[in-house]
Design an enzyme around this catalytic site. Structure first.
Site, short mmCIF file in Angstrom:
data_model
loop_
_atom_site.label_atom_id
_atom_site.label_comp_id
_atom_site.label_asym_id
_atom_site.label_seq_id
_atom_site.Cartn_x
_atom_site.Cartn_y
_atom_site.Cartn_z
N LYS A 205 0.85 -1.19 0.00
CA LYS A 205 0.00 0.00 0.00
C LYS A 205 0.88 1.24 0.00
CE LYS A 205 -4.01 1.45 -0.59
NZ LYS A 205 -4.67 1.08 -1.85
N SER A 407 -8.11 -0.19 -5.96
CA SER A 407 -8.51 0.17 -4.59
C SER A 407 -10.04 0.31 -4.52
CB SER A 407 -7.81 1.45 -4.15
OG SER A 407 -6.42 1.22 -4.00
#
Length: 614
Positions: A205, A407
């Site tokens: 991430k 995402s």
């Protein structure tokens, strides 16, 4: 310390000057708007466009190619100019494809001319969809020519599908490849005594790395290298096939490139001709003469041609009044909470469009077109829940992934009956993060302190006091809970165990091809394939495509037209005092700031892919 106060004073003076300038600007804008309104009301109605017989369609695209036109407030347009982020007119992807396809069956159109000098750099996934339409045009037996002084990377990709590529003797083809070089702000934030509190889940991430590091982590490089290599391989593979040349010609080593360039004594145009990238080098006049020979000329001696914008008005869509509809809802841009204008994805507004399709009896299936790097986790769930309602109502939902469905863009996609991505789509990036900046250190140095008393451990927590260890732990636990919810949804809807979902998540970005291999999507294909899949799931042989959009009021339509026509740019007055080489840096910084300032998740939890959005 004295220098700091002098700096602050100058900043305040600059802000006051800008406010005064803005006030005058608003008054001038109001005056121009009144004049524009009068012009709009009294101008004669335009006649239907007439296409000359045996004309070439000139595909003179302008600006970025987008899924959906952005609504821009006039003041935001002007302020964007002031900050050096003026955006050219947008070109709608589906308009381009529909126009080329219509022209391929139009007897009045005898060929296609690609004049792409004003087209901005565009993602490969969108370019491939346009290229598909160009191939269909060629299959109709009509020639395609590309003309240009020079070609950028995106422009040359489309040009490679032409039968003949013409370029100026002083031109060049600029192939730079794909890259990911985000800006990193940790040292700047440290120098400014800004404390950045990061909460995240996911090894890959990397959206928050610019605020944690001064360089890209090994994990982020590993992920980025994988998808960048695949995208570039797809680009050079397509172009090499079109030009019947070896792939290595398009991606040489620096040593080989310099060796070849020395042979032409630094002449990039001759190098392009030698390598087979173009067919002929011609001046503009010679290009016109060539097109005249192919397509003929009118009484004024001009090439028989019609521009894309002019011809677009003549394109007709066949409507079957007896058929039902496949509704198309576009989710393009950052996902934000609440109602948002087109160009962003609003949790409430996009859910409302899906609800509209659900309540429309003529709609029997829905295609959700996703082109988003993500955003608010809360808003993403609002949209995804509405897809569940559509399915419960017996209306199948197919997701068509464009350039990006990462995402939050994947979150809103995952519960569809079928997910279709292109091999060059960027998707996955399944992870959650939160970011809070506080300024207690900088304020303390200035002699500003915060003290008092509150009724709970969370009272007074904020930008002036920082975040306690307990509050940080609570926020991190919330982020971990959000991540668990995300991968649980993936597990439930993609028929895999929680452990399997976690293994392919961790915030890692995948191409559509890798996503198919990992079970995140069902099929590789484009928008046409998604429509066909929706029709099949709904058992529809005949159907209309219904684009579900939030209607603009008459006032909003007028304002949009006026803002499109206003050609006012104050960029030079403000930015021109700086070296032009600073513009890319300023643009990158402004883009990152804009991303952060627009985030509005009520819980402060975000599922966003910063690297792939850039």
């Amino acid at each position: 310390m004295k220098g700091l106060f002098v700096f602050i004073g100058r900043c305040l003076k600059g802000i006051w000057t800008l406010l005064s300038f803005t006030r005058q600007l608003i008054l001038n804008l109001l005056f121009i708007s009144i004049i524009g309104l009068l012009f709009f009301l009294f101008q004669p109605e335009e006649s239907e466009p007439i296409v000359k017989e045996k004309s070439a369609l000139v595909l003179n695209l302008s600006g970025p190619i987008v899924e959906q036109r952005s609504y821009v407030e006039p003041f935001e347009k002007i302020s964007g100019d002031i900050l050096g982020s003026n955006q050219p007119k947008e070109t709608i992807l589906f308009d381009v494809v529909d126009t080329i396809r219509f022209a391929s069956t139009d007897n009045a159109i005898t060929g296609l001319v690609l004049n792409l000098k004003d087209m901005s750099e565009t993602n490969l996934t969108k370019l491939r969809y346009i290229a598909k339409a160009i191939n269909e045009f060629k299959a109709a037996g009509k020639p395609v020519y590309a003309v240009g002084d020079y070609y950028s990377q995106s422009q040359y990709y489309l040009a490679s599908y032409a039968d003949t590529i013409l370029m100026s003797p002083n031109g060049a083809i600029m192939l730079q490849g794909y890259s990911s070089y985000p800006l990193y702000y940790k040292q700047l934030l440290d120098n400014l005594d800004v404390t950045t509190h990061i909460f995240r889940v996911g090894t890959y991430k990397s959206a928050v790395e610019p605020f944690l590091r001064n360089d890209m982590s090994d994990a982020a490089k590993e992920s980025a290298s994988a998808w960048l290599t695949q995208l570039w391989g797809a680009y050079i593979g397509d172009v090499a096939h079109n030009r019947a040349i070896d792939s290595s010609t398009l991606s040489p080593t620096m040593e080989h490139f310099l060796t070849e360039l020395r042979k032409t004594k630094g002449d990039l145009a001759q190098l392009s001709l030698h390598l087979g990238l173009v067919d002929q080098l011609m001046t503009r006049q010679q290009m016109q003469n060539t097109l005249r020979d192919v397509f003929g000329e009118d009484r004024d001696g001009h090439v028989n041609q019609v521009s894309y914008q002019h011809y677009l008005n003549a394109v007709m869509t066949d409507i079957n009044p007896n058929a039902n509809d496949i509704a198309v809802v576009v989710a393009s841009g950052t996902i934000l909470d609440g109602k948002q204008k087109s160009g962003s994805v609003g949790g409430d507004s996009t859910a409302a469009l899906l609800r509209q399709a659900r309540e429309d009896d003529k709609v029997k299936a829905v295609v959700l077109r996703v082109d988003s790097p993500g955003g608010s986790a809360f808003a993403s769930e609002v949209i995804r829940a509405e897809i569940d309602e559509l399915k419960a109502a017996g209306k199948p939902v197919v997701v068509s992934m464009s350039s990006l469905a990462a995402s939050g863009g994947y979150w809103i996609s995952l519960s569809a009956d079928k997910i279709i991505a292109q091999p060059t789509t960027l998707t996955g990036s399944i992870g959650i993060f939160g970011i809070i900046t506080t300024f207690e250190k900088g304020l303390n140095k200035l002699g500003i302190n915060s003290d008092g008393i509150g009724t709970t451990p969370f009272a007074g927590v904020g930008i002036t006091r920082g975040i306690s260890e307990g509050a940080s732990e609570a926020i991190q636990l919330g982020i971990e809970h959000g991540y668990h919810n995300f991968i649980s949804l993936v597990s439930n809807h993609r028929d895999m165990t929680l452990e399997q979902a976690d293994a392919i998540s961790q915030g890692r970005v995948w191409t559509g091809q890798d996503a198919l291999n990992n079970g995140l999507v069902d099929q590789l294909g484009d928008f046409d394939d998604a429509i066909a899949a929706a029709a099949e799931l709904a058992q529809m042989e005949s159907y209309n495509i219904y684009w579900v959009e939030t209607p603009l009021s008459s006032t909003e339509k007028l304002i949009q037209q006026l803002s499109d026509e206003l050609n006012i740019s104050f960029k030079e007055q403000i930015i021109s005092q700086l070296p032009s080489s600073f513009t890319p840096l300023a643009t990158g910084v402004m883009a990152d700031i804009d991303t952060l300032t627009r985030f509005n998740d009520p819980k402060g939890q975000y599922s966003f892919c910063l690297n792939c959005s850039n």
